[in-house]
Design a protein around this motif. Structure first.
Motif, PDB file in Angstrom:
ATOM      1  N   LEU A  71     -14.926   1.547   5.054  1.00  0.00           N
ATOM      2  CA  LEU A  71     -14.499   0.392   4.279  1.00  0.00           C
ATOM      3  C   LEU A  71     -15.201   0.471   2.932  1.00  0.00           C
ATOM      4  CD1 LEU A  71     -14.296  -3.289   5.427  1.00  0.00           C
ATOM      5  CD2 LEU A  71     -15.601  -2.719   3.393  1.00  0.00           C
TER       6      LEU A  71
ATOM      7  N   ILE B  77       0.865  -1.169   0.000  1.00  0.00           N
ATOM      8  CA  ILE B  77       0.000   0.000   0.000  1.00  0.00           C
ATOM      9  C   ILE B  77       0.900   1.217   0.000  1.00  0.00           C
ATOM     10  CG2 ILE B  77      -1.549   1.381   1.429  1.00  0.00           C
ATOM     11  CD1 ILE B  77      -3.095  -0.775   0.232  1.00  0.00           C
TER      12      ILE B  77
ATOM     13  N   PHE C 280      -0.887  -2.051   6.135  1.00  0.00           N
ATOM     14  CA  PHE C 280      -1.108  -0.614   6.183  1.00  0.00           C
ATOM     15  C   PHE C 280      -0.134   0.142   5.296  1.00  0.00           C
ATOM     16  CE2 PHE C 280      -4.179   0.343   9.490  1.00  0.00           C
ATOM     17  CZ  PHE C 280      -4.274  -0.858  10.165  1.00  0.00           C
TER      18      PHE C 280
ATOM     19  N   GLN D  56      -9.652  -0.250   3.552  1.00  0.00           N
ATOM     20  CA  GLN D  56     -10.148   0.438   4.741  1.00  0.00           C
ATOM     21  C   GLN D  56      -9.347   1.716   4.958  1.00  0.00           C
ATOM     22  OE1 GLN D  56     -10.229  -2.068   8.214  1.00  0.00           O
ATOM     23  NE2 GLN D  56     -11.706  -3.473   7.340  1.00  0.00           N
TER      24      GLN D  56
ATOM     25  N   LYS E 264      -4.814 -10.603   8.424  1.00  0.00           N
ATOM     26  CA  LYS E 264      -4.097  -9.396   8.805  1.00  0.00           C
ATOM     27  C   LYS E 264      -4.435  -8.258   7.861  1.00  0.00           C
ATOM     28  CE  LYS E 264      -0.052 -10.643   6.067  1.00  0.00           C
ATOM     29  NZ  LYS E 264       1.273 -11.287   6.118  1.00  0.00           N
ATOM     30  N   LEU E 265      -4.123  -7.063   8.319  1.00  0.00           N
ATOM     31  CA  LEU E 265      -4.205  -5.884   7.487  1.00  0.00           C
ATOM     32  C   LEU E 265      -2.788  -5.418   7.159  1.00  0.00           C
ATOM     33  CD1 LEU E 265      -6.985  -3.753   9.231  1.00  0.00           C
ATOM     34  CD2 LEU E 265      -7.159  -5.011   7.074  1.00  0.00           C
TER      35      LEU E 265
ATOM     36  N   PRO F 160      -6.518  -6.022   3.136  1.00  0.00           N
ATOM     37  CA  PRO F 160      -6.300  -7.333   3.753  1.00  0.00           C
ATOM     38  C   PRO F 160      -5.098  -8.022   3.121  1.00  0.00           C
ATOM     39  CG  PRO F 160      -8.167  -7.415   2.242  1.00  0.00           C
ATOM     40  CD  PRO F 160      -7.743  -5.992   2.304  1.00  0.00           C
ATOM     41  N   GLY F 161      -4.294  -8.652   3.982  1.00  0.00           N
ATOM     42  CA  GLY F 161      -3.156  -9.427   3.490  1.00  0.00           C
ATOM     43  C   GLY F 161      -3.449 -10.879   3.732  1.00  0.00           C
ATOM     44  N   GLY F 162      -4.294 -11.476   2.923  1.00  0.00           N
ATOM     45  CA  GLY F 162      -4.762 -12.812   3.226  1.00  0.00           C
ATOM     46  C   GLY F 162      -5.959 -12.729   4.155  1.00  0.00           C
ATOM     47  N   TYR F 163      -6.141 -13.731   4.980  1.00  0.00           N
ATOM     48  CA  TYR F 163      -7.346 -13.782   5.804  1.00  0.00           C
ATOM     49  C   TYR F 163      -7.156 -13.292   7.223  1.00  0.00           C
ATOM     50  CZ  TYR F 163     -10.043 -16.168   2.303  1.00  0.00           C
ATOM     51  OH  TYR F 163     -10.740 -16.460   1.163  1.00  0.00           O
TER      52      TYR F 163
ATOM     53  N   ARG G 232     -15.665  -1.768  -0.695  1.00  0.00           N
ATOM     54  CA  ARG G 232     -15.422  -3.063  -1.323  1.00  0.00           C
ATOM     55  C   ARG G 232     -15.040  -2.881  -2.784  1.00  0.00           C
ATOM     56  NH1 ARG G 232     -16.554  -6.497   2.506  1.00  0.00           N
ATOM     57  NH2 ARG G 232     -18.102  -5.903   4.047  1.00  0.00           N
TER      58      ARG G 232
ATOM     59  N   TYR H  65     -11.364  -5.403  -0.443  1.00  0.00           N
ATOM     60  CA  TYR H  65     -11.807  -4.114   0.097  1.00  0.00           C
ATOM     61  C   TYR H  65     -10.576  -3.314   0.499  1.00  0.00           C
ATOM     62  CZ  TYR H  65     -10.899  -6.375   4.579  1.00  0.00           C
ATOM     63  OH  TYR H  65     -10.294  -7.040   5.621  1.00  0.00           O
TER      64      TYR H  65
END
Lengths: 117, 111
Positions: free
Chosen positions: B49, B4, B101, B34, B98-99, B93-96, B51, B32
Protein backbone atom coordinates in the motif's frame (compact mmCIF):
# COMPACT_ATOMS: atom_id res chain seq x y z
CA UNK A 1 -0.64 -15.92 9.76
CA UNK A 2 -4.42 -15.34 10.02
CA UNK A 3 -6.32 -15.72 6.79
CA UNK A 4 -9.80 -15.49 5.37
CA UNK A 5 -11.32 -18.87 4.56
CA UNK A 6 -14.22 -19.66 2.24
CA UNK A 7 -16.41 -22.69 1.63
CA UNK A 8 -17.19 -24.36 -0.62
CA UNK A 9 -14.34 -23.88 -3.08
CA UNK A 10 -16.65 -24.85 -5.95
CA UNK A 11 -20.43 -24.85 -6.24
CA UNK A 12 -22.51 -25.99 -9.18
CA UNK A 13 -26.21 -25.19 -9.10
CA UNK A 14 -29.23 -25.09 -11.34
CA UNK A 15 -30.70 -21.78 -12.44
CA UNK A 16 -33.35 -20.63 -9.99
CA UNK A 17 -31.83 -22.45 -7.01
CA UNK A 18 -30.64 -20.73 -3.86
CA UNK A 19 -26.99 -20.85 -2.88
CA UNK A 20 -25.19 -19.80 0.28
CA UNK A 21 -21.52 -18.98 0.15
CA UNK A 22 -19.67 -19.04 3.45
CA UNK A 23 -16.70 -17.10 4.74
CA UNK A 24 -14.76 -16.91 7.97
CA UNK A 25 -13.07 -13.50 8.13
CA UNK A 26 -9.90 -12.80 10.09
CA UNK A 27 -10.93 -12.96 13.73
CA UNK A 28 -10.26 -9.39 14.93
CA UNK A 29 -11.44 -7.69 11.76
CA UNK A 30 -14.53 -5.52 11.87
CA UNK A 31 -15.39 -4.88 8.21
CA UNK A 32 -16.46 -7.58 5.80
CA UNK A 33 -16.92 -7.54 2.06
CA UNK A 34 -18.03 -9.62 -0.87
CA UNK A 35 -16.57 -9.12 -4.32
CA UNK A 36 -17.04 -11.13 -7.48
CA UNK A 37 -14.97 -11.73 -10.57
CA UNK A 38 -16.56 -12.97 -13.76
CA UNK A 39 -14.08 -15.01 -15.78
CA UNK A 40 -11.60 -12.73 -17.52
CA UNK A 41 -13.02 -9.57 -15.96
CA UNK A 42 -12.19 -7.21 -13.09
CA UNK A 43 -12.74 -7.89 -9.43
CA UNK A 44 -15.89 -5.91 -8.62
CA UNK A 45 -17.39 -4.85 -5.34
CA UNK A 46 -20.73 -6.25 -4.23
CA UNK A 47 -21.31 -5.27 -0.61
CA UNK A 48 -19.67 -4.17 2.60
CA UNK A 49 -20.88 -5.02 6.10
CA UNK A 50 -20.12 -3.51 9.48
CA UNK A 51 -21.72 -3.72 12.90
CA UNK A 52 -24.28 -6.23 11.67
CA UNK A 53 -25.59 -4.15 8.83
CA UNK A 54 -24.84 -3.38 5.21
CA UNK A 55 -22.79 -0.20 4.92
CA UNK A 56 -22.64 -0.01 1.14
CA UNK A 57 -23.79 -2.09 -1.81
CA UNK A 58 -23.28 -1.92 -5.54
CA UNK A 59 -25.95 -1.92 -8.21
CA UNK A 60 -25.18 -5.59 -8.77
CA UNK A 61 -26.32 -6.40 -5.24
CA UNK A 62 -30.06 -6.47 -5.92
CA UNK A 63 -32.91 -8.09 -3.98
CA UNK A 64 -31.70 -11.54 -4.96
CA UNK A 65 -28.62 -11.09 -2.78
CA UNK A 66 -28.39 -10.94 0.98
CA UNK A 67 -25.61 -11.12 3.56
CA UNK A 68 -25.60 -12.24 7.13
CA UNK A 69 -23.27 -12.70 10.04
CA UNK A 70 -25.12 -15.51 11.79
CA UNK A 71 -22.59 -15.90 14.60
CA UNK A 72 -19.30 -14.42 15.77
CA UNK A 73 -17.21 -15.98 13.06
CA UNK A 74 -19.13 -16.67 9.85
CA UNK A 75 -20.17 -14.24 7.14
CA UNK A 76 -22.47 -15.51 4.40
CA UNK A 77 -23.66 -14.41 0.98
CA UNK A 78 -27.00 -15.80 -0.18
CA UNK A 79 -28.24 -15.69 -3.73
CA UNK A 80 -31.94 -16.44 -3.62
CA UNK A 81 -32.67 -17.46 -7.19
CA UNK A 82 -29.53 -17.88 -9.22
CA UNK A 83 -29.22 -16.75 -12.82
CA UNK A 84 -26.76 -17.87 -15.47
CA UNK A 85 -25.00 -14.52 -15.20
CA UNK A 86 -24.27 -15.11 -11.51
CA UNK A 87 -21.57 -17.58 -12.55
CA UNK A 88 -18.34 -16.10 -11.22
CA UNK A 89 -15.70 -16.36 -8.53
CA UNK A 90 -16.96 -14.85 -5.30
CA UNK A 91 -14.38 -13.47 -2.91
CA UNK A 92 -14.90 -12.61 0.71
CA UNK A 93 -12.60 -10.01 2.27
CA UNK A 94 -12.14 -8.45 5.66
CA UNK A 95 -10.31 -5.46 7.11
CA UNK A 96 -9.60 -3.90 10.47
CA UNK A 97 -10.76 -0.48 9.29
CA UNK A 98 -12.62 1.36 6.58
CA UNK A 99 -11.35 1.67 2.99
CA UNK A 100 -10.85 5.38 3.53
CA UNK A 101 -9.23 5.07 6.92
CA UNK A 102 -5.88 4.11 8.37
CA UNK A 103 -6.53 0.39 8.87
CA UNK A 104 -7.79 -0.16 5.43
CA UNK A 105 -6.01 -3.13 3.91
CA UNK A 106 -8.50 -5.74 2.77
CA UNK A 107 -7.47 -9.37 2.95
CA UNK A 108 -9.15 -11.73 0.54
CA UNK A 109 -10.17 -15.35 0.80
CA UNK A 110 -9.39 -17.95 -1.87
CA UNK A 111 -12.84 -17.63 -3.42
CA UNK A 112 -15.82 -19.81 -4.29
CA UNK A 113 -16.26 -20.64 -7.93
CA UNK A 114 -19.99 -20.62 -8.65
CA UNK A 115 -21.32 -22.18 -11.81
CA UNK A 116 -24.99 -21.76 -12.62
CA UNK A 117 -26.36 -24.17 -15.24
CA UNK B 1 -16.28 8.34 -12.10
CA UNK B 2 -13.25 6.89 -10.37
CA UNK B 3 -11.40 4.44 -12.57
CA UNK B 4 -8.22 2.43 -12.46
CA UNK B 5 -6.51 1.63 -15.73
CA UNK B 6 -3.83 -0.96 -16.14
CA UNK B 7 -2.13 -2.15 -19.26
CA UNK B 8 -4.18 -5.17 -20.23
CA UNK B 9 -1.47 -6.61 -22.46
CA UNK B 10 0.71 -9.24 -20.86
CA UNK B 11 4.23 -8.27 -19.92
CA UNK B 12 6.88 -10.81 -20.84
CA UNK B 13 10.35 -10.43 -19.37
CA UNK B 14 13.49 -12.46 -18.88
CA UNK B 15 14.38 -13.83 -15.47
CA UNK B 16 16.64 -11.46 -13.56
CA UNK B 17 15.30 -8.31 -15.22
CA UNK B 18 13.15 -5.66 -13.59
CA UNK B 19 9.42 -5.76 -14.34
CA UNK B 20 7.60 -2.43 -14.34
CA UNK B 21 3.81 -2.33 -14.29
CA UNK B 22 1.72 0.81 -14.65
CA UNK B 23 -1.48 1.89 -12.93
CA UNK B 24 -3.25 5.10 -13.95
CA UNK B 25 -6.21 6.59 -12.14
CA UNK B 26 -8.83 9.17 -13.02
CA UNK B 27 -10.41 11.98 -11.06
CA UNK B 28 -8.96 13.08 -7.74
CA UNK B 29 -5.94 11.41 -6.20
CA UNK B 30 -6.94 8.63 -3.83
CA UNK B 31 -5.63 8.61 -0.28
CA UNK B 32 -3.68 5.48 -1.21
CA UNK B 33 -3.24 2.82 -3.85
CA UNK B 34 -2.87 -0.88 -3.18
CA UNK B 35 -1.20 -3.57 -5.23
CA UNK B 36 -2.32 -7.18 -5.13
CA UNK B 37 -1.08 -10.36 -6.76
CA UNK B 38 -3.59 -12.81 -8.20
CA UNK B 39 -2.77 -16.30 -9.39
CA UNK B 40 -5.20 -18.13 -11.70
CA UNK B 41 -8.30 -19.30 -9.83
CA UNK B 42 -7.14 -17.73 -6.55
CA UNK B 43 -8.02 -14.67 -4.49
CA UNK B 44 -6.04 -11.42 -4.59
CA UNK B 45 -3.09 -11.38 -2.19
CA UNK B 46 -2.13 -8.00 -0.71
CA UNK B 47 1.38 -6.86 -1.53
CA UNK B 48 1.88 -3.16 -0.87
CA UNK B 49 0.00 0.00 0.00
CA UNK B 50 1.35 3.45 -0.86
CA UNK B 51 -0.21 6.63 0.48
CA UNK B 52 -0.73 9.83 -1.46
CA UNK B 53 2.01 11.63 0.46
CA UNK B 54 4.56 8.86 -0.08
CA UNK B 55 6.63 9.01 -3.21
CA UNK B 56 8.00 5.50 -2.97
CA UNK B 57 7.65 2.35 -0.91
CA UNK B 58 9.74 -0.81 -0.87
CA UNK B 59 9.31 -4.33 0.33
CA UNK B 60 12.05 -6.82 -0.45
CA UNK B 61 12.26 -6.94 -4.29
CA UNK B 62 9.11 -4.85 -4.73
CA UNK B 63 8.97 -1.10 -5.16
CA UNK B 64 5.92 1.10 -5.70
CA UNK B 65 5.80 4.77 -6.62
CA UNK B 66 2.92 7.26 -6.51
CA UNK B 67 2.97 10.30 -8.78
CA UNK B 68 -0.01 12.57 -8.17
CA UNK B 69 0.97 14.86 -11.06
CA UNK B 70 0.87 12.05 -13.59
CA UNK B 71 -1.97 10.31 -11.71
CA UNK B 72 0.05 7.16 -11.87
CA UNK B 73 1.59 4.42 -9.77
CA UNK B 74 4.44 2.23 -10.96
CA UNK B 75 5.06 -1.23 -9.54
CA UNK B 76 8.53 -2.69 -9.93
CA UNK B 77 9.80 -6.20 -9.30
CA UNK B 78 13.58 -6.33 -9.37
CA UNK B 79 15.58 -9.49 -10.07
CA UNK B 80 12.39 -11.12 -11.32
CA UNK B 81 11.90 -14.88 -11.04
CA UNK B 82 9.54 -17.28 -12.84
CA UNK B 83 7.66 -17.58 -9.53
CA UNK B 84 6.72 -13.90 -9.90
CA UNK B 85 4.55 -14.80 -12.90
CA UNK B 86 0.98 -13.79 -12.01
CA UNK B 87 -1.56 -11.04 -12.59
CA UNK B 88 -0.93 -7.87 -10.61
CA UNK B 89 -3.90 -5.75 -9.62
CA UNK B 90 -3.95 -2.10 -8.68
CA UNK B 91 -6.79 -0.84 -6.49
CA UNK B 92 -7.98 2.46 -5.06
CA UNK B 93 -10.56 3.17 -2.38
CA UNK B 94 -13.97 4.03 -3.78
CA UNK B 95 -15.28 6.00 -0.85
CA UNK B 96 -15.10 4.44 2.58
CA UNK B 97 -16.38 0.99 1.98
CA UNK B 98 -14.93 -0.57 -1.12
CA UNK B 99 -11.97 -1.01 -3.38
CA UNK B 100 -12.06 -0.28 -7.09
CA UNK B 101 -9.79 -2.62 -9.01
CA UNK B 102 -8.06 -2.32 -12.34
CA UNK B 103 -8.23 -5.15 -14.84
CA UNK B 104 -4.73 -6.26 -13.86
CA UNK B 105 -1.57 -6.82 -15.84
CA UNK B 106 -0.40 -10.35 -16.44
CA UNK B 107 3.32 -10.79 -15.92
CA UNK B 108 5.22 -13.74 -17.37
CA UNK B 109 8.85 -14.19 -16.31
CA UNK B 110 10.75 -16.55 -18.58
CA UNK B 111 13.81 -18.53 -17.46
Amino acid sequence: EPEVTQTPSHQVTQMGQEVILRCVPISNHLYFYWYRQILGQKVEFLVSFYNNEISEKSEIFDDQFSVERPDGSNFTLKIRSTKLEDSAMYFCASSLGLAGGPLETQYFGPGTRLLVL
Amino acid sequence: SQKIEQNSEALNIQEGKTATLTCNYTNYSPAYLQWYRQDPGRGPVFLLLIRENEKEKRKERLKVTFDTTLKQSLFHITASQPADSATYLCARPGGYNKLIFGAGTRLAVHP
